[in-house]
Design a protein around this motif. Structure first.
Motif, PDB file in Angstrom:
ATOM      1  N   TRP A 285      30.911  28.569 -12.541  1.00  0.00           N
ATOM      2  CA  TRP A 285      31.064  27.571 -11.463  1.00  0.00           C
ATOM      3  C   TRP A 285      32.153  28.011 -10.486  1.00  0.00           C
ATOM      4  O   TRP A 285      32.875  27.190  -9.939  1.00  0.00           O
ATOM      5  CB  TRP A 285      31.385  26.170 -11.987  1.00  0.00           C
ATOM      6  N   THR A 286      32.294  29.316 -10.308  1.00  0.00           N
ATOM      7  CA  THR A 286      33.357  29.843  -9.465  1.00  0.00           C
ATOM      8  C   THR A 286      32.956  29.697  -7.993  1.00  0.00           C
ATOM      9  O   THR A 286      32.147  30.464  -7.479  1.00  0.00           O
ATOM     10  CB  THR A 286      33.623  31.313  -9.816  1.00  0.00           C
ATOM     11  N   THR A 287      33.550  28.685  -7.352  1.00  0.00           N
ATOM     12  CA  THR A 287      33.147  28.338  -5.988  1.00  0.00           C
ATOM     13  C   THR A 287      33.552  29.431  -5.004  1.00  0.00           C
ATOM     14  O   THR A 287      34.719  29.843  -4.977  1.00  0.00           O
ATOM     15  CB  THR A 287      33.777  26.987  -5.588  1.00  0.00           C
ATOM     16  N   LEU A 288      32.583  29.873  -4.210  1.00  0.00           N
ATOM     17  CA  LEU A 288      32.769  30.899  -3.173  1.00  0.00           C
ATOM     18  C   LEU A 288      33.418  32.167  -3.719  1.00  0.00           C
ATOM     19  O   LEU A 288      34.069  32.910  -2.987  1.00  0.00           O
ATOM     20  CB  LEU A 288      33.570  30.331  -1.986  1.00  0.00           C
ATOM     21  N   GLY A 289      33.224  32.419  -5.003  1.00  0.00           N
ATOM     22  CA  GLY A 289      33.731  33.645  -5.615  1.00  0.00           C
ATOM     23  C   GLY A 289      33.147  34.890  -4.957  1.00  0.00           C
ATOM     24  O   GLY A 289      33.761  35.969  -4.998  1.00  0.00           O
TER      25      GLY A 289
ATOM     26  N   THR B  41      22.316  26.621  -6.678  1.00  0.00           N
ATOM     27  CA  THR B  41      22.318  25.204  -7.049  1.00  0.00           C
ATOM     28  C   THR B  41      21.030  24.520  -6.585  1.00  0.00           C
ATOM     29  O   THR B  41      20.262  25.094  -5.814  1.00  0.00           O
ATOM     30  CB  THR B  41      23.536  24.483  -6.462  1.00  0.00           C
ATOM     31  N   LEU B  42      20.823  23.282  -7.014  1.00  0.00           N
ATOM     32  CA  LEU B  42      19.537  22.615  -6.815  1.00  0.00           C
ATOM     33  C   LEU B  42      19.180  22.400  -5.353  1.00  0.00           C
ATOM     34  O   LEU B  42      18.021  22.158  -5.030  1.00  0.00           O
ATOM     35  CB  LEU B  42      19.473  21.297  -7.607  1.00  0.00           C
ATOM     36  N   ASP B  43      20.174  22.539  -4.471  1.00  0.00           N
ATOM     37  CA  ASP B  43      19.877  22.433  -3.044  1.00  0.00           C
ATOM     38  C   ASP B  43      19.541  23.793  -2.439  1.00  0.00           C
ATOM     39  O   ASP B  43      19.430  23.922  -1.226  1.00  0.00           O
ATOM     40  CB  ASP B  43      21.062  21.793  -2.307  1.00  0.00           C
ATOM     41  N   GLY B  44      19.414  24.798  -3.295  1.00  0.00           N
ATOM     42  CA  GLY B  44      19.027  26.119  -2.820  1.00  0.00           C
ATOM     43  C   GLY B  44      20.193  26.950  -2.315  1.00  0.00           C
ATOM     44  O   GLY B  44      19.995  28.033  -1.758  1.00  0.00           O
ATOM     45  N   GLU B  45      21.406  26.457  -2.485  1.00  0.00           N
ATOM     46  CA  GLU B  45      22.567  27.132  -1.916  1.00  0.00           C
ATOM     47  C   GLU B  45      23.230  28.079  -2.916  1.00  0.00           C
ATOM     48  O   GLU B  45      23.194  27.853  -4.129  1.00  0.00           O
ATOM     49  CB  GLU B  45      23.613  26.100  -1.478  1.00  0.00           C
ATOM     50  N   HIS B  46      23.860  29.115  -2.346  1.00  0.00           N
ATOM     51  CA  HIS B  46      24.705  29.979  -3.149  1.00  0.00           C
ATOM     52  C   HIS B  46      26.151  29.610  -2.865  1.00  0.00           C
ATOM     53  O   HIS B  46      26.746  30.094  -1.900  1.00  0.00           O
ATOM     54  CB  HIS B  46      24.452  31.456  -2.814  1.00  0.00           C
ATOM     55  N   GLU B  47      26.667  28.726  -3.664  1.00  0.00           N
ATOM     56  CA  GLU B  47      28.040  28.259  -3.465  1.00  0.00           C
ATOM     57  C   GLU B  47      28.886  28.643  -4.673  1.00  0.00           C
ATOM     58  O   GLU B  47      30.065  28.926  -4.552  1.00  0.00           O
ATOM     59  CB  GLU B  47      28.024  26.732  -3.294  1.00  0.00           C
ATOM     60  N   VAL B  48      28.272  28.646  -5.851  1.00  0.00           N
ATOM     61  CA  VAL B  48      29.024  28.937  -7.077  1.00  0.00           C
ATOM     62  C   VAL B  48      28.488  30.197  -7.761  1.00  0.00           C
ATOM     63  O   VAL B  48      27.388  30.653  -7.472  1.00  0.00           O
ATOM     64  CB  VAL B  48      28.989  27.737  -8.057  1.00  0.00           C
TER      65      VAL B  48
END
Lengths: 398, 380
Positions: free
Chosen positions: A159-163, A204-211
């Motif tokens: 869950w490393t945000t914007l890693g 994530t479930l919204d299709g984003e690469h955030e974590v």
């Protein structure tokens, strides 16, 4: 008793507004308002503008290049930023590792890292959670073994945000496997470019690469990257979490979202009239606005109580719960305003510069995704259930 | 921004706290409640002697010029002690209307007696069909050479069974829900044509329904311009709402305190029930509601005496809404966390629960104020 800002606070607010009018790039504000993608470069541009003004490190003492602002000033700044659509500062460097370094770091660590945070040279991410250590953070297993002047780190963070953007990570690692859970944990600063580190995206479930997941395979970390004493990292971790919770109520962000909601609910029609004139929908907007009014007042009361003492205590857990519930409620209403146009999942529309006409309106593509993305609010920073445990223990003394 | 109390405010709060603590044990309250008056005349007079009933009136009219904050401090203590005296009706609401609408001779004759607690006034603005809408008035006032004649029925007049004088809204022109055409009349309940049907209320107070049949009201007992008083009624109801929010706050604090104590002492399964996470989280929910309600009670107190504006109306509607929702939630949760003991008459909690829920049936419930806020929603 006076619920209004003082003349000095109002003057400060004017100063902030003038700065934002002058220095916040319009394209960035548009992206935030319409929920479009923000690039790493966008974040860096805004970071630089704030740094040049001397207003990036709002939590730091003046001696380290911070603003030395009061809790109320910080609140005003955050709220004004949110209202005009300034992106939230990525907190991991400036608001998380920096306060820990200022409190527990050596002079060398402070001299090296703090200026690099101010001038944007380093992008930090947070290595706390692990697959087996979420709410039960102290059960983490990533371990570091001393080998001469180095620690050898093995394990996995998640869950490393914007890693994916980061060049530095601060980690909680186990340095004594025999000790009780919270003991035997150390706080380490690790260069993301070290051999043995790999980063894998989590979509994530919204299709984003955030974590992301971050893997450590025999990563060598110099011992001077230890913050505080070996096996006393939990002290740093707890100290940082109180900073993390502060401001999680997100009053300014909710106000901006509510304005957006009212704006588009005037444009969207149902039965020939604006959604905002539909009594049932309007009452739901009214209800969340009243909740926000109460939470803003609670935030101000908490800040006023902390004015001299610095960081608010466990009260900020109550604000985190209420604040995140409100933001989630607004995201729910935003999704409902556009009716069936919540459905289309059109990636290109999340680009501000997309050449195509939007399918429906320039704000619609993101709303359902954001609703799902914001489910995270009641999970991260200590889930809302963990916050309740904190209130129960610290305030109610149960 | 500053949430501290001044030294004077602190003293006022201490006085109210001490009075309530000394004079309002649960047993004493029960006696007052069962008495014919339904409250404590001695306590009421004490409030008068110590000047607490004079606090909200302007200094020029013999008061202390207290603001909504002073009212809040007193009301919270009255709420904590479940006091039965109709302070809101007499001092805040009726007293506020005389201050706002009265001519100099009315102010001079009446206000000192209200401010000294020599008189007990109340307001009769509800009717069977009005459902919290102050403009929905069917009681009629007819004018003649000597004054006015009132005919109609007013509903649930809290304190009306004992009031020396009652402020009655009546229609001088127009139809049932018109905003114009409402007048305000001060009637003597002993006057010919007035009948009262008195009763106890669920929360231990007393009130009456008021039957008016050709009741004569002299011109000097008419308050304000007949037909033009609705704005003043609404304004003063706003002050009453702010005061009532503070009363609810005191009661909610006490309900939370009792519940938390109970969680720490009640043993089941070999441990205090407060060890169970499911109960801890419910208690945190109550505490969170209390926090929100506190914020709104403060906000309401700070804007109660401001000049009338949409912003003020909006804030007061929001305060009543948030406090009403919190009050019901805390009342219900507190009973649930106590279990069966929370259901008993002899324990204080049930009385707080009843008061907290019944307060929502005065001056508008949560739905009423949600609608009001919704209408005033700032969409600019």
């Amino acid at each position: 008793m006076d619920i209004h800002f003082t003349a000095e606070e109002l003057a400060f607010r004017d100063e902030v507004r003038a700065f934002l009018k002058d220095k916040l790039p319009q394209d960035i504000a548009d992206k935030v308002r319409l929920g479009k993608h923000l690039s790493k470069a966008d974040h860096q541009r805004w970071q630089k503008a704030q740094s040049e003004q001397g207003w990036y490190a709002t939590h730091w003492p003046v001696a380290f290049g911070g603003t030395g602002w009061s809790a109320v000033q910080k609140h005003i700044y955050e709220e004004e930023c949110a209202v005009v659509g300034a992106p939230r500062s990525i907190p991991f460097g400036v608001s998380m590792v920096a306060p820990v370094l200022i409190k527990f770091g050596t002079a060398q660590q402070q001299d090296h890292y703090l200026p690099r945070i101010l001038n944007g040279e380093d992008w930090w991410c947070q290595g706390y959670s692990e697959p087996g250590a979420g709410s039960d953070l102290a059960s983490l297993k990533t371990h570091a073994v001393r080998d001469g002047d180095h620690y050898i780190v093995n394990g996995q963070k998640t869950w490393t945000t914007l890693g994916q953007h980061a060049n530095m990570i601060f980690c909680l690692v186990r340095t004594d496997s025999q000790a009780q859970k919270q003991r035997g944990i150390s706080f380490l600063l690790i260069d993301m470019n070290s051999p043995g580190i790999s980063v894998r995206p989590i979509i994530t479930l919204d299709g984003e690469h955030e974590v992301n997941e971050v893997f450590f395979d025999n990563v060598r970390v110099p011992v001077e990257n230890l913050v505080g004493e070996e096996n006393h990292g939990w002290t740093c971790a707890k100290y940082l979490l109180t900073y993390e919770r502060t401001g999680l109520a997100g009053i300014g962000v909710s106000k901006a979202a509510l304005d957006h909601l009212k704006r588009i609910a005037r444009l969207q029609l149902s039965e020939g009239k604006a959604m905002l004139d539909d009594p049932l929908f309007r009452a739901q907007v009214a209800e969340v606005e009243m909740q926000l009014m109460a939470t803003e007042m609670s935030t101000l009361r908490t800040l006023a109580a902390a004015k001299d003492g610095g960081v608010p205590g466990a009260e900020s857990s109550i604000l985190k719960i209420k604040g995140t519930e409100i933001r989630q409620a607004i995201s729910h209403l935003l999704r409902k305003v556009i009716g069936p146009y919540a459905l289309p999942f059109v990636e290109e529309e999340l680009d501000l510069d997309s050449p195509d006409e939007p399918l429906h309106a320039d704000y619609s593509a993101t709303l359902a995704r954001q609703y799902f993305n914001l489910r995270k609010l009641s999970i991260f920073g200590g889930s809302n259930e963990i916050q309740k445990n904190i209130v129960s223990k610290m305030i109610l003394e149960l | 921004m500053n949430f501290n109390l001044t030294e004077e405010q602190q003293m006022l709060q201490d006085t109210a706290t001490r009075l309530v603590r000394d004079g309002y044990s649960l047993e004493a309250r029960e006696q007052h409640s069962r008495s014919e008056e339904g409250f404590s005349r001695a306590f009421w007079q004490q409030l008068g002697e110590l000047g607490l009933t004079a606090v909200p009136f302007p200094e020029a009219l013999g008061g202390f010029g207290g603001s909504g904050v002073e009212t809040m401090l007193m009301m919270a203590e009255f709420g904590r002690g479940l006091c039965l005296e109709p302070y809101v009706q007499s001092v805040i609401y009726a007293g506020g209307l005389i201050t706002q609408l009265g001519n100099p001779s009315q102010q001079r004759d009446w206000l000192p007696r209200v401010a000294s607690a020599q008189w007990l006034l109340t307001v009769a603005f509800e009717e069977a069909q009005s459902h919290y809408h102050l403009n929905d008035v069917q009681t009629r006032a007819e004018r003649d050479a000597e004054g006015w004649t009132l005919t109609g029925r007013k509903a649930v007049v809290i304190g009306g069974h004992q009031a020396d004088l009652i402020l009655v809204s009546a229609r001088v022109s127009g139809e049932s829900r018109d905003e114009h055409g409402i007048g305000l009349f001060l009637i003597d309940p002993q006057a010919v044509g007035v009948e009262r049907r008195s009763y106890q209320t669920v929360d231990g107070h007393k009130g009456c329904d008021l039957y008016l049949s050709k009741v004569r009201v002299a011109n000097d007992h008419v308050l304000g311009e007949p037909g033009q008083v609705l704005a003043a009624l609404r304004y003063q109801q706003g002050r009453a709402i702010a005061a009532q929010c503070a009363e609810a706050l005191g009661s909610m604090e006490e309900a939370c305190r009792l519940t938390l104590d109970y969680l720490k002492t009640r043993q089941q399964f070999g441990m205090p029930i407060g060890q169970f996470q499911v109960l801890q989280h419910r208690m945190v929910d109550m505490r969170t509601e209390l926090e929100q309600a506190t914020s709104m009670a403060i906000l309401a107190a700070c804007c109660a005496d401001q000049v009338d504006s949409t912003e003020r109306s909006r804030t007061l509607a929001a305060a009543k809404f948030i406090v009403t929702r919190a009050a019901r939630s805390i009342a219900e949760q507190a009973i649930q966390l106590h279990g069966a003991i929370g259901m008993t008459w002899e324990y204080a909690l049930g009385h707080h629960a009843k008061r907290l829920v019944m307060l929502s049936h005065q001056f508008g419930d949560d739905d009423h104020h949600l609608k009001a806020y919704s209408t005033l929603l700032d969409v600019a």
